[in-house]
Design a protein around this motif. Structure first.
Motif, short mmCIF file in Angstrom:
data_model
loop_
_atom_site.label_atom_id
_atom_site.label_comp_id
_atom_site.label_asym_id
_atom_site.label_seq_id
_atom_site.Cartn_x
_atom_site.Cartn_y
_atom_site.Cartn_z
N ASP A 101 0.87 -1.17 0.00
CA ASP A 101 0.00 0.00 0.00
C ASP A 101 0.91 1.22 0.00
N LEU A 102 1.02 1.88 -1.16
CA LEU A 102 1.97 2.99 -1.29
C LEU A 102 1.57 4.20 -0.46
N ASP A 103 0.32 4.24 0.02
CA ASP A 103 -0.07 5.35 0.89
C ASP A 103 0.71 5.35 2.19
N THR A 104 1.31 4.21 2.53
CA THR A 104 2.10 4.13 3.76
C THR A 104 3.56 4.51 3.54
N PHE A 105 3.94 4.87 2.29
CA PHE A 105 5.31 5.25 1.97
C PHE A 105 5.39 6.75 1.68
N ALA A 106 6.53 7.32 1.98
CA ALA A 106 6.77 8.72 1.59
C ALA A 106 6.83 8.78 0.06
N PRO A 107 6.35 9.87 -0.54
CA PRO A 107 6.34 9.98 -2.01
C PRO A 107 7.68 9.66 -2.65
N ALA A 164 -0.54 2.88 -5.34
CA ALA A 164 -0.76 1.47 -5.68
C ALA A 164 -1.14 0.69 -4.43
N ARG A 165 -1.95 -0.35 -4.67
CA ARG A 165 -2.32 -1.27 -3.60
C ARG A 165 -2.38 -2.67 -4.20
N PHE A 166 -1.61 -3.61 -3.64
CA PHE A 166 -1.58 -5.00 -4.11
C PHE A 166 -2.05 -5.91 -2.98
N PHE A 209 -3.98 -12.29 -7.48
CA PHE A 209 -3.45 -10.97 -7.17
C PHE A 209 -4.43 -9.89 -7.63
N ASP A 210 -4.72 -8.96 -6.73
CA ASP A 210 -5.55 -7.81 -7.07
C ASP A 210 -4.67 -6.57 -6.99
N ALA A 211 -4.57 -5.84 -8.10
CA ALA A 211 -3.69 -4.66 -8.15
C ALA A 211 -4.45 -3.45 -8.65
N ARG A 212 -4.29 -2.34 -7.96
CA ARG A 212 -4.88 -1.05 -8.37
C ARG A 212 -3.79 0.00 -8.26
N SER A 213 -3.62 0.81 -9.32
CA SER A 213 -2.54 1.80 -9.26
C SER A 213 -2.76 2.90 -10.28
N THR A 214 -1.93 3.91 -10.17
CA THR A 214 -1.85 4.93 -11.21
C THR A 214 -1.14 4.32 -12.43
N GLY A 215 -1.16 5.05 -13.54
CA GLY A 215 -0.70 4.50 -14.81
C GLY A 215 0.76 4.06 -14.84
N PHE A 216 1.01 2.95 -15.51
CA PHE A 216 2.37 2.43 -15.67
C PHE A 216 2.37 1.40 -16.80
N GLY A 260 -6.07 2.55 -12.85
CA GLY A 260 -6.43 1.26 -13.41
C GLY A 260 -6.36 0.16 -12.38
N ALA A 261 -6.99 -0.97 -12.69
CA ALA A 261 -6.97 -2.10 -11.76
C ALA A 261 -7.07 -3.40 -12.55
N VAL A 262 -6.47 -4.44 -11.98
CA VAL A 262 -6.48 -5.75 -12.63
C VAL A 262 -6.58 -6.83 -11.57
N GLN A 263 -7.25 -7.92 -11.91
CA GLN A 263 -7.31 -9.11 -11.07
C GLN A 263 -6.66 -10.24 -11.86
N ALA A 264 -5.57 -10.77 -11.34
CA ALA A 264 -4.80 -11.76 -12.09
C ALA A 264 -4.65 -13.06 -11.31
#
Length: 336
Positions: free
Chosen positions: A5-11, A42-44, A55-62, A123-127
């Protein structure tokens, strides 16, 4: 399980954390972010369902780029990923062909083949990842099928199954039936890939599709044994085939439908009759719970199969339990 969970990391640390998580949960890739300078998010999350990793992934574009150089660094047991695009329009390149994946598409990528994949904006993906050894489909077949999955008549059926799998992965993770569910999912994916990669009249396609269909029919029947109206027409309709096709597919698997259904119902009745929890359940109620509309018909079928009546079978099991004797072997089956 939460992986990232990137919200827990400094930018300033988010790019490194994202790359570490991606390359740790999969394999080395080149990763390019749409706007790293504005702070990526991002959140994985991950679950284990039988032999499947979800795996469930949601993030900004990449965009993830896997080159021939990366392919040489594959893990000891390479995997095939099967994805659903749940948010955004996703761009992919496989086999030198660029294409777009939307919410009604299935994305398939083989770890041993170069490819690129990603999206713009949120975007988000379920893999799901499947061990290629379990899948048993050659790399060339997977790559060839990946760009023409919609050509297969199996596509929408597999899409519906994958969507259902994602409705509650947390509950499925601890369910005692997850091993069978994982195997059934692998069978369906194998059928889809084989079908999409070859012509419909190819013998390999027919064999795989028949095997997958038989497994699904058997699982469906076992879930509905208590339904007295479990007719061949209903079973065929539920699987989008004709009654004639139903009998043909089962015949190739050496299964006689009516006899097999009766045998499954009788085995279910044996379990109920031997269960201390259901000791007070009348034989007629056991018959009804196992899909027999007539208690007398149930008794005749039971005696023909096992040589004793349902009451006699229950009495013997209760006596054996009272004496603390080992449970007797399951009565011999007389039905084919």
């Amino acid at each position: 399980m939460l992986l990232l969970d990137l919200d827990t990391f400094a930018p300033k640390d988010r790019v490194d954390a994202f790359h570490h998580a991606m390359n740790d949960t999969s394999v080395p890739n080149d990763i390019v972010h749409e706007s790293p300078e504005t702070g990526i998010r991002a959140r994985f999350e991950a679950w284990r369902v039988g032999s499947l990793d979800l795996f469930d992934a949601r993030s900004t574009g990449f965009e993830v780029r896997r080159t021939a150089r990366h392919v040489r660094w594959h893990r000891d047991r390479p995997v095939v990923s099967v994805s659903l695009q749940t948010l955004g329009i996703h761009n992919a390149e496989n086999r030198g062909e660029r294409y777009v994946l939307g919410p009604d598409d299935i994305g398939v990528f083989h770890e041993l083949a170069p490819r690129s994949y990603g999206w713009y904006g949120e975007g988000a993906v379920q893999a799901i990842t499947i061990d290629m050894e379990h899948l048993g489909v050659p790399v060339g077949t997977v790559v060839r099928a990946s760009v023409r999955l919609r050509a297969s008549p199996m596509h929408d059926l597999v899409l519906a199954h994958l969507r259902a799998l994602w409705r509650g992965p947390g509950r499925l993770e601890a369910d005692p039936g997850t091993a069978a569910l994982g195997n059934a999912t692998i069978e369906l994916v194998r059928a889809l890939l084989t079908s999409a990669a070859h012509d419909e009249d190819d013998r390999r396609v027919r064999a795989v599709m028949d095997g997958s269909l038989v497994n699904r029919i058997m699982a469906y029947v076992r879930r509905h044994l208590s339904d007295p109206d479990l007719t061949p027409d209903r079973i065929a309709q539920e699987h989008a085939i004709s009654r004639r096709q139903l009998y043909m597919v089962l015949s190739r698997a050496d299964i006689r439908l009516e006899q097999w259904v009766i045998g499954e119902r009788l085995e279910a009745a044996c379990r109920l009759l031997a269960s201390p929890r259901h000791a007070g359940l009348p034989v007629s109620a056991v018959a009804a719970r196992c899909g027999f509309t007539s208690p007398s018909h149930f008794t005749r079928r039971f005696r023909a199969a096992y040589g004793v009546t349902p009451r006699e079978w229950r009495r013997h099991r209760i006596q054996d339990s009272a004496c603390n004797a080992p449970a007797p072997p399951h009565p011999p089956r007389k039905l084919p």
